[in-house]
Design a protein around this motif. Structure first.
Motif, PDB file in Angstrom:
ATOM      1  N   ALA A 172       0.669  -1.103  -0.138  1.00  0.00           N
ATOM      2  CA  ALA A 172      -0.310   0.241   0.119  1.00  0.00           C
ATOM      3  C   ALA A 172       1.129   1.220  -0.288  1.00  0.00           C
ATOM      4  CB  ALA A 172      -0.700   0.169   1.185  1.00  0.00           C
ATOM      5  N   SER A 173       2.035   1.085   0.150  1.00  0.00           N
ATOM      6  CA  SER A 173       2.998   2.258  -0.767  1.00  0.00           C
ATOM      7  C   SER A 173       3.690   2.244  -1.531  1.00  0.00           C
ATOM      8  CB  SER A 173       3.828   2.820   0.770  1.00  0.00           C
ATOM      9  OG  SER A 173       4.475   1.652   0.747  1.00  0.00           O
ATOM     10  N   ASN A 174       4.274   3.384  -2.144  1.00  0.00           N
ATOM     11  CA  ASN A 174       4.886   3.730  -3.726  1.00  0.00           C
ATOM     12  C   ASN A 174       6.259   4.135  -3.007  1.00  0.00           C
ATOM     13  OD1 ASN A 174       3.771   2.165  -5.657  1.00  0.00           O
ATOM     14  ND2 ASN A 174       2.495   3.498  -5.139  1.00  0.00           N
ATOM     15  N   HIS A 175       6.846   3.663  -3.642  1.00  0.00           N
ATOM     16  CA  HIS A 175       8.518   4.934  -3.300  1.00  0.00           C
ATOM     17  C   HIS A 175       8.692   6.442  -3.871  1.00  0.00           C
ATOM     18  CE1 HIS A 175      11.346   1.590  -1.262  1.00  0.00           C
ATOM     19  NE2 HIS A 175      10.122   0.703  -1.832  1.00  0.00           N
ATOM     20  N   LEU A 176       9.318   6.864  -3.480  1.00  0.00           N
ATOM     21  CA  LEU A 176       9.423   8.532  -4.056  1.00  0.00           C
ATOM     22  C   LEU A 176      10.692   9.173  -4.070  1.00  0.00           C
ATOM     23  CD1 LEU A 176       6.923  10.574  -1.731  1.00  0.00           C
ATOM     24  CD2 LEU A 176       6.422   9.369  -3.566  1.00  0.00           C
ATOM     25  N   MET A 177      10.794   9.086  -5.597  1.00  0.00           N
ATOM     26  CA  MET A 177      11.989   9.336  -6.737  1.00  0.00           C
ATOM     27  C   MET A 177      12.613  11.231  -5.558  1.00  0.00           C
ATOM     28  SD  MET A 177      13.989   9.888 -10.266  1.00  0.00           S
ATOM     29  CE  MET A 177      14.071   8.390 -10.460  1.00  0.00           C
ATOM     30  N   LYS A 178      14.236  10.801  -5.346  1.00  0.00           N
ATOM     31  CA  LYS A 178      14.801  11.565  -4.318  1.00  0.00           C
ATOM     32  C   LYS A 178      16.550  12.085  -5.521  1.00  0.00           C
ATOM     33  CE  LYS A 178      16.522  13.702  -0.736  1.00  0.00           C
ATOM     34  NZ  LYS A 178      17.124  13.378   0.832  1.00  0.00           N
ATOM     35  N   GLY A 179      16.099  13.564  -6.510  1.00  0.00           N
ATOM     36  CA  GLY A 179      17.933  12.979  -7.214  1.00  0.00           C
ATOM     37  C   GLY A 179      17.253  12.217  -8.386  1.00  0.00           C
ATOM     38  N   GLU A 180      17.841  11.307  -8.713  1.00  0.00           N
ATOM     39  CA  GLU A 180      18.054  10.578  -9.680  1.00  0.00           C
ATOM     40  C   GLU A 180      17.774   8.990  -9.456  1.00  0.00           C
ATOM     41  OE1 GLU A 180      20.917  11.507 -12.459  1.00  0.00           O
ATOM     42  OE2 GLU A 180      20.484  13.379 -13.530  1.00  0.00           O
ATOM     43  N   SER A 181      17.394   8.943  -7.644  1.00  0.00           N
ATOM     44  CA  SER A 181      17.346   7.886  -6.728  1.00  0.00           C
ATOM     45  C   SER A 181      16.306   7.298  -6.309  1.00  0.00           C
ATOM     46  CB  SER A 181      18.460   7.653  -6.483  1.00  0.00           C
ATOM     47  OG  SER A 181      18.158   6.236  -5.852  1.00  0.00           O
ATOM     48  N   PHE A 182      15.519   6.537  -6.625  1.00  0.00           N
ATOM     49  CA  PHE A 182      14.444   5.961  -5.730  1.00  0.00           C
ATOM     50  C   PHE A 182      14.558   5.156  -4.017  1.00  0.00           C
ATOM     51  CE2 PHE A 182      12.225   4.998  -9.364  1.00  0.00           C
ATOM     52  CZ  PHE A 182      11.853   6.094  -9.615  1.00  0.00           C
ATOM     53  N   ARG A 183      16.182   5.559  -3.781  1.00  0.00           N
ATOM     54  CA  ARG A 183      16.985   4.576  -2.692  1.00  0.00           C
ATOM     55  C   ARG A 183      16.455   5.207  -1.122  1.00  0.00           C
ATOM     56  NH1 ARG A 183      17.369   1.958   1.356  1.00  0.00           N
ATOM     57  NH2 ARG A 183      19.230   1.288   2.258  1.00  0.00           N
TER      58      ARG A 183
END
Length: 175
Positions: free
Chosen positions: A93-104
């Motif tokens: 029930a969640s999705n990763h968000l991008m920060k810069g050029e990475s999802f990490r």
């Protein structure tokens, strides 16, 4: 509802190792999770090696079964009465968000998953954030469900789509 901690998880994991497989063991594993659930009904069962990442965000109705090696992830998940989850199913029930050029290290965004009464989610299926599955649906094995569906559908494919109506809905609505 008790908050889940690292220690609670560790204790539950150790206790689970001593619980036998089968219906009585599934019920015992369900009882281990109950104090940490947002809400629960009667006869909650959890198959061996299933993992509920965020039990504080999980609501389950009566007679719910979570299959062997299934994963219920971060975010809020609502399983109504008589929901049957097959083996190796993922509800996230969640999705990763991008920060810069990475999802990490981008964090995550949670969106509720709701599964209505009497639905069966077949083995190795994935249900993604923000999805609502209607009453009495059948999710075919291996389906990747990325959008919501209304009551009575047989749903399958990647990405999942309507592939027919369940027998009871065909008869009820004369399709």
């Amino acid at each position: 509802m008790k908050k889940i901690t690292k220690w609670n998880r560790l204790i539950m994991k150790w206790k689970s190792l001593t619980i036998p497989d089968g219906p009585y063991g599934d019920r015992a594993r369900g009882k281990l999770y109950e104090p940490f659930l947002k809400s629960y009904g009667k006869n909650f069962k959890v198959g061996a090696q299933a993992f509920i990442f965020n039990p504080n965000g999980l609501s389950v109705g009566d007679d719910v079964y979570i299959g062997f090696n299934s994963y219920l992830g971060q975010g809020e998940i609502d399983l109504e009465d008589e929901v049957l989850i097959g083996n190796f199913v993922s509800l996230t029930a969640s999705n990763h968000l991008m920060k810069g050029e990475s999802f990490r290290f981008g964090g995550f965004h949670a969106e509720k998953i709701a599964v209505k009464k009497g639905t069966w989610i077949g083995s190795q299926s994935s249900i993604t954030a923000g999805v609502t599955i209607g009453r009495s649906c059948l999710i075919a094995s291996g389906a990747v469900v990325t959008k919501s569906f209304s009551d009575g559908w047989i749903i399958g494919g990647v990405p999942a789509k309507n592939i027919g109506l369940t027998k009871d809905f065909k008869e009820k609505y004369e399709f």
